[in-house]
Design a protein around this motif. Structure first.
Motif, PDB file in Angstrom:
ATOM      1  N   THR A 159      19.137   1.066  18.406  1.00  0.00           N
ATOM      2  CA  THR A 159      19.679   1.836  19.530  1.00  0.00           C
ATOM      3  C   THR A 159      18.929   1.568  20.841  1.00  0.00           C
ATOM      4  OG1 THR A 159      18.246   3.728  19.058  1.00  0.00           O
ATOM      5  CG2 THR A 159      20.420   3.701  17.981  1.00  0.00           C
ATOM      6  N   LEU A 160      18.029   0.597  20.840  1.00  0.00           N
ATOM      7  CA  LEU A 160      17.167   0.367  22.003  1.00  0.00           C
ATOM      8  C   LEU A 160      17.963   0.046  23.265  1.00  0.00           C
ATOM      9  CD1 LEU A 160      14.213   0.219  22.949  1.00  0.00           C
ATOM     10  CD2 LEU A 160      14.236  -2.216  22.346  1.00  0.00           C
ATOM     11  N   TRP A 161      18.939  -0.842  23.172  1.00  0.00           N
ATOM     12  CA  TRP A 161      19.738  -1.243  24.333  1.00  0.00           C
ATOM     13  C   TRP A 161      20.422  -0.022  24.955  1.00  0.00           C
ATOM     14  CZ3 TRP A 161      25.248  -1.572  24.843  1.00  0.00           C
ATOM     15  CH2 TRP A 161      25.694  -2.288  25.953  1.00  0.00           C
ATOM     16  N   ALA A 162      21.130   0.756  24.143  1.00  0.00           N
ATOM     17  CA  ALA A 162      21.842   1.938  24.652  1.00  0.00           C
ATOM     18  C   ALA A 162      20.865   2.996  25.174  1.00  0.00           C
ATOM     19  CB  ALA A 162      22.735   2.523  23.561  1.00  0.00           C
ATOM     20  N   ARG A 163      19.740   3.162  24.499  1.00  0.00           N
ATOM     21  CA  ARG A 163      18.748   4.166  24.917  1.00  0.00           C
ATOM     22  C   ARG A 163      18.202   3.836  26.308  1.00  0.00           C
ATOM     23  NH1 ARG A 163      15.653   4.126  20.171  1.00  0.00           N
ATOM     24  NH2 ARG A 163      14.132   2.851  21.208  1.00  0.00           N
ATOM     25  N   ILE A 164      17.899   2.560  26.554  1.00  0.00           N
ATOM     26  CA  ILE A 164      17.379   2.168  27.865  1.00  0.00           C
ATOM     27  C   ILE A 164      18.465   2.312  28.928  1.00  0.00           C
ATOM     28  CG2 ILE A 164      16.431   0.274  29.244  1.00  0.00           C
ATOM     29  CD1 ILE A 164      15.094  -0.731  26.631  1.00  0.00           C
ATOM     30  N   LEU A 165      19.694   1.942  28.600  1.00  0.00           N
ATOM     31  CA  LEU A 165      20.786   2.112  29.570  1.00  0.00           C
ATOM     32  C   LEU A 165      20.922   3.581  29.969  1.00  0.00           C
ATOM     33  CD1 LEU A 165      23.569  -0.266  28.232  1.00  0.00           C
ATOM     34  CD2 LEU A 165      22.246  -0.509  30.340  1.00  0.00           C
ATOM     35  N   ARG A 166      20.819   4.486  29.013  1.00  0.00           N
ATOM     36  CA  ARG A 166      20.914   5.921  29.340  1.00  0.00           C
ATOM     37  C   ARG A 166      19.748   6.344  30.238  1.00  0.00           C
ATOM     38  NH1 ARG A 166      23.459   5.932  24.412  1.00  0.00           N
ATOM     39  NH2 ARG A 166      21.746   6.453  23.050  1.00  0.00           N
ATOM     40  N   GLN A 167      18.573   5.755  30.037  1.00  0.00           N
ATOM     41  CA  GLN A 167      17.418   6.058  30.901  1.00  0.00           C
ATOM     42  C   GLN A 167      17.672   5.601  32.339  1.00  0.00           C
ATOM     43  OE1 GLN A 167      13.744   4.301  29.539  1.00  0.00           O
ATOM     44  NE2 GLN A 167      13.782   5.386  27.589  1.00  0.00           N
ATOM     45  N   LYS A 168      18.499   4.569  32.498  1.00  0.00           N
ATOM     46  CA  LYS A 168      18.758   4.014  33.830  1.00  0.00           C
ATOM     47  C   LYS A 168      19.674   4.918  34.654  1.00  0.00           C
ATOM     48  CE  LYS A 168      19.000  -0.451  34.543  1.00  0.00           C
ATOM     49  NZ  LYS A 168      17.765  -0.576  35.309  1.00  0.00           N
ATOM     50  N   GLY A 169      20.270   5.920  34.029  1.00  0.00           N
ATOM     51  CA  GLY A 169      21.045   6.873  34.804  1.00  0.00           C
ATOM     52  C   GLY A 169      22.527   6.858  34.508  1.00  0.00           C
ATOM     53  N   TRP A 170      23.231   7.727  35.224  1.00  0.00           N
ATOM     54  CA  TRP A 170      24.640   7.996  34.965  1.00  0.00           C
ATOM     55  C   TRP A 170      25.525   6.770  35.110  1.00  0.00           C
ATOM     56  CZ3 TRP A 170      28.231   7.092  38.733  1.00  0.00           C
ATOM     57  CH2 TRP A 170      27.752   6.954  40.035  1.00  0.00           C
ATOM     58  N   TYR A 172      25.179   3.927  34.008  1.00  0.00           N
ATOM     59  CA  TYR A 172      25.155   3.072  32.820  1.00  0.00           C
ATOM     60  C   TYR A 172      25.537   3.819  31.543  1.00  0.00           C
ATOM     61  CZ  TYR A 172      22.872   0.150  36.210  1.00  0.00           C
ATOM     62  OH  TYR A 172      22.607  -0.578  37.338  1.00  0.00           O
ATOM     63  N   GLN A 173      25.858   5.113  31.676  1.00  0.00           N
ATOM     64  CA  GLN A 173      26.232   5.917  30.506  1.00  0.00           C
ATOM     65  C   GLN A 173      27.422   5.328  29.761  1.00  0.00           C
ATOM     66  OE1 GLN A 173      24.801   8.680  29.158  1.00  0.00           O
ATOM     67  NE2 GLN A 173      23.143   8.559  30.646  1.00  0.00           N
ATOM     68  N   LEU A 174      28.467   4.971  30.498  1.00  0.00           N
ATOM     69  CA  LEU A 174      29.675   4.449  29.862  1.00  0.00           C
ATOM     70  C   LEU A 174      29.388   3.132  29.130  1.00  0.00           C
ATOM     71  CD1 LEU A 174      32.658   4.963  29.415  1.00  0.00           C
ATOM     72  CD2 LEU A 174      33.128   3.706  31.513  1.00  0.00           C
ATOM     73  N   LEU A 175      28.647   2.243  29.756  1.00  0.00           N
ATOM     74  CA  LEU A 175      28.289   0.973  29.130  1.00  0.00           C
ATOM     75  C   LEU A 175      27.522   1.213  27.826  1.00  0.00           C
ATOM     76  CD1 LEU A 175      28.159  -2.130  29.203  1.00  0.00           C
ATOM     77  CD2 LEU A 175      26.127  -1.922  30.661  1.00  0.00           C
ATOM     78  N   ALA A 176      26.625   2.177  27.831  1.00  0.00           N
ATOM     79  CA  ALA A 176      25.824   2.483  26.642  1.00  0.00           C
ATOM     80  C   ALA A 176      26.681   2.999  25.496  1.00  0.00           C
ATOM     81  CB  ALA A 176      24.743   3.507  26.983  1.00  0.00           C
ATOM     82  N   GLN A 177      27.848   3.567  25.801  1.00  0.00           N
ATOM     83  CA  GLN A 177      28.687   4.177  24.770  1.00  0.00           C
ATOM     84  C   GLN A 177      29.784   3.247  24.245  1.00  0.00           C
ATOM     85  OE1 GLN A 177      30.164   7.790  26.491  1.00  0.00           O
ATOM     86  NE2 GLN A 177      28.106   8.540  26.916  1.00  0.00           N
ATOM     87  N   ILE A 178      29.998   2.117  24.875  1.00  0.00           N
ATOM     88  CA  ILE A 178      31.057   1.206  24.440  1.00  0.00           C
ATOM     89  C   ILE A 178      30.711   0.677  23.044  1.00  0.00           C
ATOM     90  CG2 ILE A 178      32.161  -1.037  24.883  1.00  0.00           C
ATOM     91  CD1 ILE A 178      31.767  -0.495  27.861  1.00  0.00           C
ATOM     92  N   PRO A 179      31.670   0.762  22.099  1.00  0.00           N
ATOM     93  CA  PRO A 179      31.381   0.275  20.742  1.00  0.00           C
ATOM     94  C   PRO A 179      31.234  -1.253  20.717  1.00  0.00           C
ATOM     95  CG  PRO A 179      33.680   0.956  20.928  1.00  0.00           C
ATOM     96  CD  PRO A 179      33.015   1.301  22.234  1.00  0.00           C
ATOM     97  N   ASP A 180      30.555  -1.741  19.682  1.00  0.00           N
ATOM     98  CA  ASP A 180      30.395  -3.185  19.507  1.00  0.00           C
ATOM     99  C   ASP A 180      31.743  -3.888  19.543  1.00  0.00           C
ATOM    100  OD1 ASP A 180      27.638  -3.321  19.289  1.00  0.00           O
ATOM    101  OD2 ASP A 180      27.663  -3.017  17.130  1.00  0.00           O
ATOM    102  N   ASP A 181      32.708  -3.284  18.866  1.00  0.00           N
ATOM    103  CA  ASP A 181      34.065  -3.841  18.811  1.00  0.00           C
ATOM    104  C   ASP A 181      34.969  -2.940  19.648  1.00  0.00           C
ATOM    105  OD1 ASP A 181      36.587  -4.773  18.258  1.00  0.00           O
ATOM    106  OD2 ASP A 181      36.390  -4.650  16.072  1.00  0.00           O
ATOM    107  N   PRO A 182      35.336  -3.362  20.875  1.00  0.00           N
ATOM    108  CA  PRO A 182      36.137  -2.510  21.770  1.00  0.00           C
ATOM    109  C   PRO A 182      37.482  -2.094  21.176  1.00  0.00           C
ATOM    110  CG  PRO A 182      35.301  -4.424  22.960  1.00  0.00           C
ATOM    111  CD  PRO A 182      34.976  -4.622  21.507  1.00  0.00           C
TER     112      PRO A 182
END
Length: 185
Positions: A159-170, A172-182
């Motif tokens: 979960t490291l990639w998504a966790r850091i994106l969430r730390q970067k702020g609002w 990047y929230q959507l990008l962090a939540q996109i599933p591996d397979d859209p």
């Protein structure tokens, strides 16, 4: 032309443009970055094997039990390691974090005792020719983020990639939540 700002000691994160490539959803620690190019290690690609299963050497048990990470697609048989301790006066990546490649140095680290020592081992690495990383940054293929020892040695790398994106702020929230397979969205 001004010299490029070094990203040594920073993280690169897939900006969402690298899906389908080796670098999709990766978090890379840049260990060297200068006019000769850049060298980094992918922090969130465990190989599923332990160091002792992959490295033919008489290593201390502490090292044999460490998970092995895939540092990148370049020279997958090359070994690199990151190590940290409370005080490393000769740290070469960022404060209290060093990069090594020597089996002798790894053995020495494995045999020395320190309750605060951390080591992460990698097969392969990620590399960029002069100007290549800067070009990829201009094309917005990567996001940058300050590195920390906690992020470098994070235990849950899935979960490291998504966790850091969430730390970067609002933003990047959507990008962090996109599933591996859209298509699963």
């Amino acid at each position: 032309m001004a010299a490029p700002k070094s990203l040594k000691g920073h993280l690169l994160l897939d900006s969402g443009q690298l899906s389908g490539s080796f670098f999709a959803r990766t978090v890379i620690l840049i260990c060297q970055h200068d006019e000769d190019g850049a060298f980094g290690l992918v922090l969130n690609r465990p190989t599923g094997t332990r160091v002792g299963d992959a490295l033919v050497a008489d290593l201390p048990e502490f090292l044999k039990e460490q998970p092995l990470y895939l540092g990148g697609p370049v020279q997958p048989t090359a070994m690199s390691f990151l190590h940290s301790d409370l005080y490393l006066p000769d740290a070469n990546v960022m404060p209290n974090l060093s990069l090594g490649h020597s089996l002798d140095e790894l053995m020495e680290l494995g045999e020395s005792f320190s309750a605060t020592k951390r080591i992460k081992l990698f097969a392969g690495y990620s590399g960029w020719a002069p100007g290549q990383l800067e070009d990829e940054l201009r094309r917005k293929a990567w996001l940058t983020h300050p590195a920390s020892l906690d992020l470098v040695f994070a235990e849950d790398t899935s979960t490291l990639w998504a966790r850091i994106l969430r730390q970067k702020g609002w933003r990047y929230q959507l990008l962090a939540q996109i599933p591996d397979d859209p298509t699963l969205n």
